[in-house]
Design an enzyme around this catalytic site. Structure first.
Site, PDB file in Angstrom:
ATOM      1  N   GLY A  31      -7.825  -2.646  -7.139  1.00 34.44           N
ATOM      2  CA  GLY A  31      -9.203  -3.037  -7.393  1.00 34.44           C
ATOM      3  C   GLY A  31      -9.720  -2.610  -8.754  1.00 34.44           C
TER       4      GLY A  31
ATOM      5  N   ASP B 201       2.927  -2.845  -9.322  1.00 38.17           N
ATOM      6  CA  ASP B 201       2.021  -1.710  -9.150  1.00 38.17           C
ATOM      7  C   ASP B 201       1.435  -1.284 -10.501  1.00 38.17           C
ATOM      8  OD1 ASP B 201       0.735   0.301  -7.700  1.00 38.17           O
ATOM      9  OD2 ASP B 201       2.514   0.692  -6.490  1.00 38.17           O
TER      10      ASP B 201
ATOM     11  N   ASP C 176      -4.677   3.001  -1.382  1.00 41.70           N
ATOM     12  CA  ASP C 176      -3.759   2.817  -0.257  1.00 41.70           C
ATOM     13  C   ASP C 176      -4.423   3.122   1.091  1.00 41.70           C
ATOM     14  OD1 ASP C 176      -2.188   2.524  -2.437  1.00 41.70           O
ATOM     15  OD2 ASP C 176      -0.691   4.012  -1.869  1.00 41.70           O
TER      16      ASP C 176
HETATM   17  C1  GLA Z   1       1.024   2.636  -4.815  1.00 42.41           C
HETATM   18  C2  GLA Z   1       0.748   1.347  -4.044  1.00 42.41           C
HETATM   19  C3  GLA Z   1       1.380   1.433  -2.679  1.00 42.41           C
HETATM   20  C4  GLA Z   1       2.861   1.704  -2.783  1.00 42.41           C
HETATM   21  C5  GLA Z   1       3.084   2.954  -3.601  1.00 42.41           C
HETATM   22  C6  GLA Z   1       4.537   3.198  -3.947  1.00 42.41           C
HETATM   23  O1  GLA Z   1       0.366   3.720  -4.282  1.00 42.41           O
HETATM   24  O2  GLA Z   1      -0.627   1.113  -3.957  1.00 42.41           O
HETATM   25  O3  GLA Z   1       1.143   0.249  -1.949  1.00 42.41           O
HETATM   26  O4  GLA Z   1       3.509   0.607  -3.377  1.00 42.41           O
HETATM   27  O5  GLA Z   1       2.402   2.891  -4.844  1.00 42.41           O
HETATM   28  O6  GLA Z   1       4.662   4.387  -4.640  1.00 42.41           O
END
Ligand code: GLA
Length: 431
Positions: free
Chosen positions: A222, A181, A242
């Site tokens: 992205g 991440d 997300d």
């Molecule tokens: C980000 C990612 C998610 C998830 C969360 C966990 O927002 O994009 O897919 O992994 O972190 O906190």
């Protein structure tokens, strides 16, 4: 030219200082090791021939995960038939680790929550014939520090400064997949291509040590256009924010905007996939029609299919949607193409086409983004086909017939119809 001269001078100085032979040998060794690590990463990606499929803990459980949660979902993946349908990864997302390390810098976890440590859960997942995924951040502090979700804010829950140590650790524990991440990376203003290259190389070095390939899933939403650089180092890269945030209900608007953001067909090929995010199919608040529309869009996109619903409590209807073999086959088509928009006769009434393996075969989505039921037409010429062609409605499993120049059908508001179109005549253009 100037830069080259400066570089030559620096190299010459280095040679003079260190002595010819030893310096050359060291540079050559480092070069070979780096090449080996990159080769190991590339081999892991080459082994991927279709978009990864599985289940991931985030959408339903957020940070509230432990051994029992993951074990129950692993069991349900098998007993529900998802495993047989092709879902193979069980991916542990954020929440497994609160940023703690021992005095040697090795990650430590709460063994009350993870008896036997992370190796035990990876072993359990493997014992069911499945693959195991884990999660970290490219920066110092992970998303659980910036956006706590069901646990206290966890500083230090990223791998920056520990790339080699952490990825070797994940590999020794037995993980086959790692999502990295970008919360820390983003907050610290790191350069994404540089960081993910370092991560991919660390994964390669881990593999040369353990012999276990580990797939990298790039999750920087992205930022800095990962479709331009991630295909060389990862099997999949997120293209947007997300699809659902902690505590929210599923939203078709977000499904559509994530689908749109993932449209980078030039970057996609077998082993390299644009990732519009984990699925929200079957989560409370979505109807069967919405679930089918969502999965149709991911399938035509050739996107990774990581279910995010609670597999242990899902309805028979959700299970049937997630395991629909014709839909999965469209997603997993070996050409690995991404379907693209080929027509929009009226604003919001769209036709997407994905070239499938074989001759004259297309998957087609008729997507109605408007608020009222409308007819949408797929013309064979827009699909690059000469007619006539046969049409199958994938979700209703109906062979609709053979049509000369195209096919029109009514599509309810905010939903999609998924078709399999096969050119029937000898005048078919291949591909
Ligand atoms: C980000 C990612 C998610 C998830 C969360 C966990 O927002 O994009 O897919 O992994 O972190 O906190």
């Amino acid at each position: 030219m100037v830069a080259q001269t400066v570089l030559s001078l620096v190299l010459a100085a280095a040679v003079l200082t260190a002595g010819h032979t030893s310096s050359h040998a060291r540079v050559a060794d480092a070069g070979m090791a780096a090449q080996e690590a990159q080769d190991a990463s590339a081999d892991a990606i080459k082994a991927v021939t279709a978009p990864p499929m599985g289940w991931a803990s985030w959408n339903t459980f957020a940070a509230k995960i432990d051994y029992n949660v993951i074990k129950a979902q692993t069991d349900a993946l098998v007993s529900s038939g998802l495993k047989n349908a092709g879902y193979q990864y069980v991916n542990i997302d954020e929440g497994w680790w609160q940023g703690t390390r021992d005095s040697a810098g090795n990650i430590t976890v709460d063994t009350g929550e993870w008896p036997g440590g992370m190796k035990a859960i990876a072993d359990y997942i493997h014992s069911k014939g499945l693959k195991a995924g884990i999660y970290t951040d490219a920066g110092r502090d992970g998303c659980g520090y910036y956006y706590p979700t069901g646990r206290p804010a966890a500083p230090g829950s990223g791998s920056e400064g520990h790339y080699d140590q952490d990825f070797a650790q994940f590999s020794r524990w037995g993980f086959d997949f790692v999502k990295v991440d970008w919360c820390g990376g983003n907050a610290e203003g790191l350069d994404a291509p540089t960081s993910y290259r370092a991560i991919s190389d660390a994964i390669g070095r881990a593999t040369t040590r353990t012999g276990r390939p580990m797939l990298l899933s790039v999750c920087n939403w992205g930022n800095q256009s990962p479709w331009n650089w991630a295909p060389g180092m990862s099997a999949m890269w997120r293209t947007s924010q997300d699809i659902i945030y902690y505590g929210e209900s599923p939203s078709m608007d977000r499904v559509l905007s994530n689908f749109d953001s993932a449209q980078h067909p030039g970057a996609q090929s077998p082993g390299h996939y644009n990732d519009p995010d984990m699925l929200i199919v079957g989560m409370p608040g979505f109807s069967a029609a919405q679930n089918r529309t969502h999965l149709s869009l991911w399938a035509i996109s050739g996107a990774p299919l990581l279910a995010g619903n609670n597999l242990a409590t899902m309805s028979a209807e959700t299970r049937a949607i997630l395991t629909n073999r014709e839909v999965i086959a469209i997603d997993q088509d070996p050409l690995g193409r991404q379907g693209t928009k080929v027509a929009e006769d009226r604003s919001g009434l769209q036709v997407y086409s994905k070239v499938l393996d074989g001759t004259g075969k297309r998957a087609v989505v008729l997507l109605n983004r408007t608020g009222s039921t409308a007819d949408i037409t797929a013309r064979w010429s827009s699909l690059g086909l000469n007619g006539p062609a046969t049409v199958r409605n994938v979700w209703t499993e109906a062979n609709v017939g053979r049509f000369a120049g195209g096919y029109t059908t009514s599509v309810p508001a905010h939903t999609a119809v998924l078709l399999a179109v096969t050119a029937a005549g000898s005048g078919t253009r291949s591909g």
